[in-house]
Design an enzyme around this catalytic site. Structure first.
Site, mmCIF file in Angstrom:
data_model
loop_
_atom_site.group_PDB
_atom_site.id
_atom_site.type_symbol
_atom_site.label_atom_id
_atom_site.label_comp_id
_atom_site.label_asym_id
_atom_site.label_seq_id
_atom_site.Cartn_x
_atom_site.Cartn_y
_atom_site.Cartn_z
ATOM 1 N N GLY A 93 0.892 -0.974 0.056
ATOM 2 C CA GLY A 93 0.292 -0.130 -0.051
ATOM 3 C C GLY A 93 1.142 1.397 -0.300
ATOM 4 C CB VAL A 114 -0.908 -7.795 0.586
ATOM 5 C CG1 VAL A 114 -0.118 -6.955 0.128
ATOM 6 C CG2 VAL A 114 -2.497 -7.742 0.224
ATOM 7 N NE ARG A 134 -4.722 4.757 -3.318
ATOM 8 C CZ ARG A 134 -6.309 4.744 -2.881
ATOM 9 N NH1 ARG A 134 -6.492 5.243 -2.028
ATOM 10 N NH2 ARG A 134 -6.106 3.584 -3.019
ATOM 11 C CE1 TYR A 157 -9.870 -1.808 7.804
ATOM 12 C CE2 TYR A 157 -10.004 -0.223 10.555
ATOM 13 C CZ TYR A 157 -9.278 -0.478 9.104
ATOM 14 O OH TYR A 157 -7.980 0.608 8.981
ATOM 15 C CB ILE A 207 -4.952 9.167 9.754
ATOM 16 C CG1 ILE A 207 -4.364 7.810 11.286
ATOM 17 C CG2 ILE A 207 -3.789 10.070 8.934
ATOM 18 C CD1 ILE A 207 -2.999 9.244 12.118
HETATM 19 P P1 NAP Z 1 -5.495 3.793 1.623
HETATM 20 O O1 NAP Z 1 -5.084 5.865 1.313
HETATM 21 O O2 NAP Z 1 -6.986 3.896 1.673
HETATM 22 O O3 NAP Z 1 -4.470 3.374 0.472
HETATM 23 C C1 NAP Z 1 -4.482 2.049 0.566
HETATM 24 C C2 NAP Z 1 -3.684 1.616 0.185
HETATM 25 O O4 NAP Z 1 -3.485 0.084 0.249
HETATM 26 C C3 NAP Z 1 -3.288 1.796 -1.494
HETATM 27 O O5 NAP Z 1 -1.674 1.909 -1.938
HETATM 28 C C4 NAP Z 1 -3.885 0.414 -2.143
HETATM 29 O O6 NAP Z 1 -3.463 -0.055 -2.881
HETATM 30 C C5 NAP Z 1 -3.367 -0.875 -1.228
HETATM 31 N N1 NAP Z 1 -4.329 -2.185 -1.153
HETATM 32 C C6 NAP Z 1 -5.020 -1.668 -0.820
HETATM 33 N N2 NAP Z 1 -5.209 -3.117 -1.283
HETATM 34 C C7 NAP Z 1 -4.830 -3.720 -1.589
HETATM 35 C C8 NAP Z 1 -3.955 -5.319 -2.233
HETATM 36 N N3 NAP Z 1 -5.697 -6.507 -2.287
HETATM 37 N N4 NAP Z 1 -3.019 -5.807 -2.276
HETATM 38 C C9 NAP Z 1 -1.786 -4.821 -2.343
HETATM 39 N N5 NAP Z 1 -2.136 -3.227 -2.129
HETATM 40 C C10 NAP Z 1 -3.796 -3.578 -1.385
HETATM 41 O O7 NAP Z 1 -4.648 3.459 3.341
HETATM 42 P P2 NAP Z 1 -4.790 4.050 4.327
HETATM 43 O O8 NAP Z 1 -6.071 5.178 4.850
HETATM 44 O O9 NAP Z 1 -3.307 4.695 4.207
HETATM 45 O O10 NAP Z 1 -3.858 3.398 5.562
HETATM 46 C C11 NAP Z 1 -3.252 2.088 5.704
HETATM 47 C C12 NAP Z 1 -3.637 1.279 6.579
HETATM 48 O O11 NAP Z 1 -3.477 1.889 7.690
HETATM 49 C C13 NAP Z 1 -4.101 0.335 6.575
HETATM 50 O O12 NAP Z 1 -4.307 -1.339 6.823
HETATM 51 C C14 NAP Z 1 -5.926 1.066 7.385
HETATM 52 O O13 NAP Z 1 -6.579 -0.504 7.797
HETATM 53 C C15 NAP Z 1 -4.264 1.651 9.075
HETATM 54 N N6 NAP Z 1 -5.376 2.597 9.337
HETATM 55 C C16 NAP Z 1 -6.091 3.418 8.476
HETATM 56 C C17 NAP Z 1 -6.563 4.624 9.809
HETATM 57 C C18 NAP Z 1 -7.409 5.616 8.971
HETATM 58 O O14 NAP Z 1 -8.071 6.632 9.578
HETATM 59 N N7 NAP Z 1 -6.693 6.406 7.363
HETATM 60 C C19 NAP Z 1 -7.003 4.484 10.800
HETATM 61 C C20 NAP Z 1 -6.114 3.327 11.051
HETATM 62 C C21 NAP Z 1 -5.064 2.424 10.628
HETATM 63 P P3 NAP Z 1 -3.807 1.075 -4.732
HETATM 64 O O15 NAP Z 1 -4.034 2.070 -4.435
HETATM 65 O O16 NAP Z 1 -2.895 0.566 -6.042
HETATM 66 O O17 NAP Z 1 -5.705 0.694 -4.546
#
Ligand code: NAP
Length: 246
Positions: free
Chosen positions: A13, A65, A16, A156, A189
């Site tokens: 990931g 993944v 982004r 989740y 976030i």
């Molecule tokens: P995001 O902006 O939605 O980005 C998700 C990333 O994961 C993207 O690069 C996407 O690739 C990639 N991805 C999704 N499915 C995938 C797969 N099957 N194989 C490989 N890559 C994959 O998410 P984020 O907010 O940065 O979150 C990142 C992590 O932090 C996640 O595990 C999330 O659960 C955790 N988290 C986030 C928050 C929050 O508030 N944002 C809070 C707690 C935890 P593409 O760009 O190609 O789609």
């Protein structure tokens, strides 16, 4: 601080949100970042362009993944080019929120497959490479939902709690090889993952955070880089919360 100069980092990931911020922080310190994304080619191309100004080198590979064969092939390529890796960040994650009583099988399975099985597949290949050099840092990005729960997020929450269980057991398997395994747990976030929340929901959720604001991706990256550093050499099996006091 150029602690990561010359180190090799695999991150899922990567193109982004939080993953991009973590990758950028490593690149600024001269690391080689081998990133994975799911399918958003535009975001990947834009990041590759931006990254040309940093000290380190960025590669981005399309790989699901949750697909064990794809992950194995990805790590075969990594091994051929780099022999081993220093750091793995399991950051790829998705949400498919629904109340459990209304949740279809696909929404359950997809979230478990990407968030939890993906972490397993990535760790399995990475640990074998890290064992060759008897050094490694694994950081799994979990969520406060794993421990406090959230209506509509049973899939989740289960996947994120699973990551913590995996972390606590794996760290015991790898400790003697100097491979640490930890989680970072970001609160709310500002990324595209929470783009679907309405302005009213955003306002309500901000009230729940003692610091009364959402976190920045760079604040999560700082915590990840600390656990990935040599300063964290005696820290393993923990969860580092980055959540403004939730
Ligand atoms: P995001 O902006 O939605 O980005 C998700 C990333 O994961 C993207 O690069 C996407 O690739 C990639 N991805 C999704 N499915 C995938 C797969 N099957 N194989 C490989 N890559 C994959 O998410 P984020 O907010 O940065 O979150 C990142 C992590 O932090 C996640 O595990 C999330 O659960 C955790 N988290 C986030 C928050 C929050 O508030 N944002 C809070 C707690 C935890 P593409 O760009 O190609 O789609």
């Amino acid at each position: 601080m150029e602690e990561f100069n010359g180190q090799t980092v695999v991150i899922s990931g990567a193109s982004r949100g939080i993953g991009k911020a973590v990758s950028t922080a490593f690149l600024k310190q001269g690391a080689t970042v081998i990133g994975i994304y799911a399918g958003n080619r535009d975001a990947a191309d834009a990041f590759l362009k931006e990254a040309s100004e940093f000290n380190g080198t960025l590669q981005l590979h399309q790989c699901d993944v949750a697909d064990a064969d794809q992950v194995e092939r990805f790590f075969q390529k990594v091994e051929e080019e780099f022999d081993t890796i220093d750091i793995l960040i399991n950051n790829a994650g998705i949400r498919r929120d629904k109340l459990l009583a209304l949740m279809d099988q696909e929404s359950w399975q997809k979230v478990i497959d990407i968030n939890l099985t993906g972490t397993f597949c990535m760790c399995r290949s990475a640990v074998l490479l890290m064992m060759k050099q008897k050094y490694g840092r694994i950081i799994n990005i979990t969520s406060p939902v794993a421990t406090i729960g959230f209506a509509g997020q049973t899939n989740y929450g289960a996947s994120k709690a699973g990551q913590i269980g995996l972390t606590r057991s794996l760290c015991k398997e790898t400790a003697r090889k100097k491979i640490t395994v930890n989680c970072v747990s970001p609160g709310f976030i500002d990324t595209e993952l929470i783009d679907d929340l309405s302005p009213e929901q955003l306002k309500e959720y901000k009230k729940v955070v003692p610091m009364r604001r959402f976190g920045k991706v760079t604040e999560v990256a700082d915590a990840v880089l600390f656990l990935a550093s040599r300063k964290a050499s005696y820290i393993t099996g923990t969860v580092l919360d980055v959540n403004g006091g939730l």
